[in-house]
Design an enzyme around this catalytic site. Sequence first.
Site, PDB file in Angstrom:
ATOM      1  N   ASP A  11       0.861  -1.186   0.000  1.00 35.05           N
ATOM      2  CA  ASP A  11       0.000   0.000   0.000  1.00 35.05           C
ATOM      3  C   ASP A  11       0.891   1.228   0.000  1.00 35.05           C
ATOM      4  OD1 ASP A  11      -2.476   1.436   0.123  1.00 35.05           O
ATOM      5  OD2 ASP A  11      -2.107   1.814   2.232  1.00 35.05           O
ATOM      6  N   SER A  12       0.331   2.352  -0.408  1.00 37.44           N
ATOM      7  CA  SER A  12       1.095   3.589  -0.395  1.00 37.44           C
ATOM      8  C   SER A  12       1.352   4.074   1.027  1.00 37.44           C
ATOM      9  CB  SER A  12       0.356   4.674  -1.186  1.00 37.44           C
ATOM     10  OG  SER A  12      -0.913   4.926  -0.610  1.00 37.44           O
ATOM     11  N   TYR A  43      -0.647   8.625  -2.901  1.00 33.72           N
ATOM     12  CA  TYR A  43      -0.661   8.283  -4.325  1.00 33.72           C
ATOM     13  C   TYR A  43      -1.870   8.885  -5.031  1.00 33.72           C
ATOM     14  CZ  TYR A  43       2.980   4.621  -4.213  1.00 33.72           C
ATOM     15  OH  TYR A  43       4.159   3.918  -4.127  1.00 33.72           O
ATOM     16  N   GLY A  44      -2.932   9.167  -4.281  1.00 36.78           N
ATOM     17  CA  GLY A  44      -4.209   9.532  -4.892  1.00 36.78           C
ATOM     18  C   GLY A  44      -4.163  10.763  -5.771  1.00 36.78           C
ATOM     19  N   CYS A  74      -4.287  -1.362  -2.171  1.00 31.74           N
ATOM     20  CA  CYS A  74      -4.348   0.083  -2.380  1.00 31.74           C
ATOM     21  C   CYS A  74      -5.213   0.313  -3.607  1.00 31.74           C
ATOM     22  CB  CYS A  74      -2.947   0.636  -2.598  1.00 31.74           C
ATOM     23  SG  CYS A  74      -2.861   2.372  -3.084  1.00 31.74           S
ATOM     24  N   ASN A  75      -6.294   1.045  -3.447  1.00 29.77           N
ATOM     25  CA  ASN A  75      -7.192   1.270  -4.571  1.00 29.77           C
ATOM     26  C   ASN A  75      -6.543   2.095  -5.671  1.00 29.77           C
ATOM     27  OD1 ASN A  75     -10.210   0.327  -4.082  1.00 29.77           O
ATOM     28  ND2 ASN A  75      -9.332   0.863  -2.113  1.00 29.77           N
ATOM     29  N   THR A  76      -5.757   3.098  -5.295  1.00 30.93           N
ATOM     30  CA  THR A  76      -5.116   3.933  -6.311  1.00 30.93           C
ATOM     31  C   THR A  76      -4.126   3.130  -7.133  1.00 30.93           C
ATOM     32  OG1 THR A  76      -5.361   5.886  -4.902  1.00 30.93           O
ATOM     33  CG2 THR A  76      -3.793   6.028  -6.705  1.00 30.93           C
ATOM     34  N   GLU A 167      -5.315   9.902   9.102  1.00 33.20           N
ATOM     35  CA  GLU A 167      -3.883   9.785   9.369  1.00 33.20           C
ATOM     36  C   GLU A 167      -3.407  10.787  10.418  1.00 33.20           C
ATOM     37  OE1 GLU A 167      -1.440   9.473   5.929  1.00 33.20           O
ATOM     38  OE2 GLU A 167      -2.219   7.455   5.509  1.00 33.20           O
ATOM     39  N   CYS A 201     -11.707   2.770  -0.328  1.00 33.33           N
ATOM     40  CA  CYS A 201     -10.395   3.214   0.141  1.00 33.33           C
ATOM     41  C   CYS A 201     -10.124   2.455   1.424  1.00 33.33           C
ATOM     42  CB  CYS A 201     -10.374   4.717   0.381  1.00 33.33           C
ATOM     43  SG  CYS A 201      -8.832   5.304   1.167  1.00 33.33           S
ATOM     44  N   THR A 202      -8.925   1.922   1.551  1.00 30.96           N
ATOM     45  CA  THR A 202      -8.635   1.049   2.684  1.00 30.96           C
ATOM     46  C   THR A 202      -8.529   1.806   4.002  1.00 30.96           C
ATOM     47  OG1 THR A 202      -6.283   1.165   2.089  1.00 30.96           O
ATOM     48  CG2 THR A 202      -7.548  -0.733   1.291  1.00 30.96           C
ATOM     49  N   HIS A 203      -8.474   3.143   3.954  1.00 28.35           N
ATOM     50  CA  HIS A 203      -8.522   3.927   5.189  1.00 28.35           C
ATOM     51  C   HIS A 203      -9.941   4.005   5.756  1.00 28.35           C
ATOM     52  CE1 HIS A 203      -4.561   5.352   4.021  1.00 28.35           C
ATOM     53  NE2 HIS A 203      -4.478   6.110   5.104  1.00 28.35           N
TER      54      HIS A 203
END
Length: 287
Positions: A11-12, A43-44, A74-76, A167, A201-203
């Site tokens: 993931d980023s 990355y987005g 990571c979706n992006t 974050e 989004c994984t967040h």
Amino acid sequence: MDTPSPIGIFDSGYGGLTVMREIVLALPQYDYIYLGDNARTPYGTRSFETVYDYTLECVQYLFSQGCELVVLACNTASAKALRNIQQLDLPRLYPGPTPDSGPTRRVLGVIRPTAEVIGQYSASGHVGVLATKGTVTSESYLVEIGNFFPELTVTQEACPMWVPLIENGEHRFAGADYFVKQHIDRLLSRDPLIDTLLLACTHYPLLTNKIRAVLPTGITLLSQGPIVAASLVQYLARHPEFALSPAPMPINTQGHRRFLTTDSAHDFSRQASLFWGEAVEAQKVEL
């Protein structure tokens, strides 16, 4: 194969840990290496070319650490880099012994597994996708869901403030409520028939309680982690060359987990516990 290579999770930043957590719950006997490219996140907002370059570099690093199978959690990265890596790089860099065998290294993403099943959750045929600006702009979910469920109406909503809130630890406080409600209301005003909502989004699973608090009754909220984990279990069953021996495993067998970051190991270890659910000891690496 009794001792396959570790499974790489990329993931980023930190969000992929929410996916890894579900994968480990489903497949605890495997070894895992997690790599967060925190030095170059987010990355987005980056171009397709930059995301592709960064993602390929990180995937190759995980390959160098012994991983033969890597999941882009990571979706992006899945939206902007996965297709080129699968179709162009792996066959060229890691060709199999025969043309039909496929490359000896594999990379999977999080978008296709979700797209394959999302239609099963919707009765109205209207689904919503909450994601970063980069994922929304890529239109990857529109394309992938359309491939499996062309009858579905898919409405996307970019939520640029959600990742910074999480974050920075602000997602736990009342100030985040405004930004959550703003995007949910905006999405549902564009399509009031939505009955299934995907956190793309994984967040975003860290905002689950706040999202549920403003969702109307009857809307199903989907996180990607359990879906991706179930898809990986099925993938390993179809590709035993990447899987553990099917022999029975001892109860409570647990593999080894390594957590790597391209930025400060101290900062990663401190932040990662929010996503992983327990203390993490990370190591900084140079790509």
